[in-house]
Enzyme design. Structure first.
Site, PDB file in Angstrom:
ATOM      1  N   ARG A 122       5.498  -5.044  -6.288  1.00 30.56           N
ATOM      2  CA  ARG A 122       5.715  -3.649  -6.663  1.00 30.56           C
ATOM      3  C   ARG A 122       5.554  -3.482  -8.174  1.00 30.56           C
ATOM      4  O   ARG A 122       6.504  -3.220  -8.889  1.00 30.56           O
ATOM      5  CB  ARG A 122       7.056  -3.195  -6.125  1.00 30.56           C
ATOM      6  CG  ARG A 122       6.906  -2.990  -4.625  1.00 30.56           C
ATOM      7  CD  ARG A 122       8.098  -2.470  -3.986  1.00 30.56           C
ATOM      8  NE  ARG A 122       7.722  -1.441  -3.037  1.00 30.56           N
ATOM      9  CZ  ARG A 122       8.577  -0.853  -2.234  1.00 30.56           C
ATOM     10  NH1 ARG A 122       9.854  -1.167  -2.283  1.00 30.56           N
ATOM     11  NH2 ARG A 122       8.174   0.060  -1.386  1.00 30.56           N
ATOM     12  N   GLN A 127       0.622   0.268  -7.181  1.00 30.97           N
ATOM     13  CA  GLN A 127       1.253   1.430  -6.528  1.00 30.97           C
ATOM     14  C   GLN A 127       0.330   2.088  -5.505  1.00 30.97           C
ATOM     15  O   GLN A 127       0.781   2.551  -4.464  1.00 30.97           O
ATOM     16  CB  GLN A 127       1.673   2.450  -7.581  1.00 30.97           C
ATOM     17  CG  GLN A 127       3.025   2.098  -8.176  1.00 30.97           C
ATOM     18  CD  GLN A 127       3.520   3.135  -9.171  1.00 30.97           C
ATOM     19  OE1 GLN A 127       2.958   4.221  -9.276  1.00 30.97           O
ATOM     20  NE2 GLN A 127       4.559   2.780  -9.892  1.00 30.97           N
ATOM     21  N   ASP A 130       0.577   0.466  -2.120  1.00 31.33           N
ATOM     22  CA  ASP A 130       1.929   0.221  -1.619  1.00 31.33           C
ATOM     23  C   ASP A 130       2.174   0.940  -0.290  1.00 31.33           C
ATOM     24  O   ASP A 130       2.618   2.097  -0.250  1.00 31.33           O
ATOM     25  CB  ASP A 130       2.924   0.676  -2.688  1.00 31.33           C
ATOM     26  CG  ASP A 130       4.338   0.246  -2.384  1.00 31.33           C
ATOM     27  OD1 ASP A 130       4.623  -0.077  -1.210  1.00 31.33           O
ATOM     28  OD2 ASP A 130       5.162   0.243  -3.304  1.00 31.33           O
ATOM     29  N   SER A 133       5.754   2.062   0.541  1.00 30.91           N
ATOM     30  CA  SER A 133       6.137   3.342  -0.062  1.00 30.91           C
ATOM     31  C   SER A 133       5.500   4.519   0.659  1.00 30.91           C
ATOM     32  O   SER A 133       6.176   5.508   0.940  1.00 30.91           O
ATOM     33  CB  SER A 133       5.737   3.378  -1.536  1.00 30.91           C
ATOM     34  OG  SER A 133       6.537   2.501  -2.274  1.00 30.91           O
ATOM     35  N   TYR A 226      14.904  -4.236  -6.108  1.00 28.92           N
ATOM     36  CA  TYR A 226      15.566  -4.078  -4.821  1.00 28.92           C
ATOM     37  C   TYR A 226      17.077  -4.231  -4.999  1.00 28.92           C
ATOM     38  O   TYR A 226      17.561  -4.709  -6.027  1.00 28.92           O
ATOM     39  CB  TYR A 226      15.078  -5.139  -3.833  1.00 28.92           C
ATOM     40  CG  TYR A 226      13.669  -4.922  -3.360  1.00 28.92           C
ATOM     41  CD1 TYR A 226      13.369  -3.934  -2.431  1.00 28.92           C
ATOM     42  CD2 TYR A 226      12.633  -5.710  -3.833  1.00 28.92           C
ATOM     43  CE1 TYR A 226      12.080  -3.737  -1.994  1.00 28.92           C
ATOM     44  CE2 TYR A 226      11.332  -5.523  -3.402  1.00 28.92           C
ATOM     45  CZ  TYR A 226      11.063  -4.530  -2.475  1.00 28.92           C
ATOM     46  OH  TYR A 226       9.783  -4.332  -2.042  1.00 28.92           O
TER      47      TYR A 226
END
Ligand code: NAD
Length: 374
Positions: A122, A127, A130, A133, A226
């Site tokens: 990440r 991005q 991802d 996400s 996280y």
């Protein structure tokens, strides 16, 4: 030799998404690759075959598996599907490495190079790849709509000839990608929203979306952005503060997760019993065991008039956009490795190195390798 990139009609029950959309098939074809699609692959996501212009068609999934150099998938391939892959094939998709041990072993033993989109680091550069996400955002959005369908109340404040209606109170637990999208959606619908997460960094994000942050005095910042698992003492402190907010909510959307672990239990039976009849809990973590003690994955439980909904695979309920976003994630992942139709993986690139699950007969992802030994 240009590579053949294949995509299947997903076989997992209720999976409506497709790993390859017409837009992304065109873009991959422009790199010089040959595209091979199983007939009807996109139909459940509202991408009928006729929309795919630059693909060859295979009558069955076996044909795709047996001829493709790269297979794009949404759900993990089954052991039977893995057995049908061409020697030296590459597979990219959700692999669920924590849960699918037999499949990981089959990938390893068949010396397949597999990339698990869950393992893509990440970092800012990644991005656009991802998939966790993109799909989580869909789940967060849809969970709020489901709450609205179950609630016997409006979300917004209404001033009507029949008097003023008070807005619903919505509590979002877990302010990661799904939670933030849930906050934004509930706010757009006019609810009064508060949210909670153990990571302190979320406080400002929650506030910037116009929601109130619930303070419990517990922080669980872990590594890599996280959350870590909480101690028993921290859990008790968190619980006490949260229970009061749960009792006040008309709708609770819970999204709390710790990667590779069962979902933390945050909404106790006692907390549900303090909620008003007609209130709802939408537990996005249902598939990981649920954030609510009463959640049953795939079911709606009625407990003293409170509905506890345990949706499974929410992204599949918005299959068109979910597939669009997912296929673009895969394109952004693969494109740097495609050179004039040939696959050239740069193993020094952390995106490929870290997301590689199996390669050359070895499980490259250490936690998964350890869990297989265990
Ligand atoms: P996730 O799905 O793993 O978890 C959802 C949320 O639950 C997280 O915010 C987590 O902190 C929270 N949570 C865990 N235990 C909890 C508990 N006991 N009580 C309350 N909340 C709890 O998370 P995610 O949505 O995948 O995002 C994780 C992080 O990664 C976030 O910081 C996100 O901003 C970050 N991220 C970074 C990138 C990037 O830089 N490319 C992309 C996406 C996400």
């Amino acid at each position: 030799m240009p590579v053949t990139i294949g995509a299947l009609r997903e076989i997992a029950p209720n999976e409506t998404r497709v790993s390859l959309t017409p837009e992304v098939a065109d873009k991959l074809a422009q790199t010089g690759a040959r595209m091979l699609l199983e007939q009807g692959a996109g139909s459940r996501a509202n991408f009928p075959d006729i929309l795919y212009k630059k693909v060859d068609w295979a009558p069955s999934g076996s044909d795709v598996l047996g001829t493709s150099d790269i297979v794009l998938t949404v759900q993990p391939l089954s052991v039977e599907q893995i057995q049908q892959l061409k020697p030296g094939a590459v597979v990219v998709g959700f692999m669920q490495p924590h849960a699918r041990k037999a499949e990981v072993k089959a990938l390893r033993d068949r010396r397949i190079t597999s990339f698990s989109v869950e393992l893509i680091p990440r970092i800012s550069r990644a991005q656009s790849m991802d998939a966790l996400s993109s799909q989580a955002a869909i789940a967060g959005y849809k969970a709020v709509l489901i709450a609205g369908m179950h609630l016997p109340k409006f979300f917004p404040m209404l001033t009507t000839a029949a008097g003023t209606i008070r807005p619903s109170q919505v509590l979002i637990i877990g302010a990661g990608v799904a939670g933030l999208q849930a906050i934004a959606t509930a706010r757009r619908l006019g609810a009064v929203v508060e949210a909670y997460d153990v990571r302190s960094a979320t406080r400002e994000q929650v506030k910037s979306l116009g929601a109130k942050f619930v303070e419990t005095g517990v922080s669980a910042d872990g590594t890599g952005g996280y959350a870590r698992e909480l101690t028993a003492e921290e859990k008790a402190k968190q619980q006490e503060a949260l229970d009061a907010r749960i009792a006040a909510a008309d709708a609770v959307v819970s999204t709390a997760a710790v990667p590779g672990r069962p979902a933390p239990k945050i909404i106790s039976r006692a907390a549900v019993e303090r909620m008003r009849p007609g209130s709802v809990v939408i537990d996005i973590a249902a598939e990981q065991g649920g954030n609510c003690e009463l959640t049953r994955a795939g079911e709606t439980v009625n407990h003293n008039g409170v509905s506890i909904v345990g949706p499974v695979n929410l992204p599949a309920s918005l299959a068109y956009n979910a597939s669009e976003m997912y296929a673009r994630n895969l394109l952004n992942f693969l494109k740097p490795a495609l050179d004039k139709g040939e696959l050239k993986i740069d193993w020094n690139d952390e995106v490929f190195a870290q997301s590689c699950l199996t390669h050359d007969g070895v499980v490259k992802h250490e936690p998964t390798a350890k869990s297989l030994e265990g």
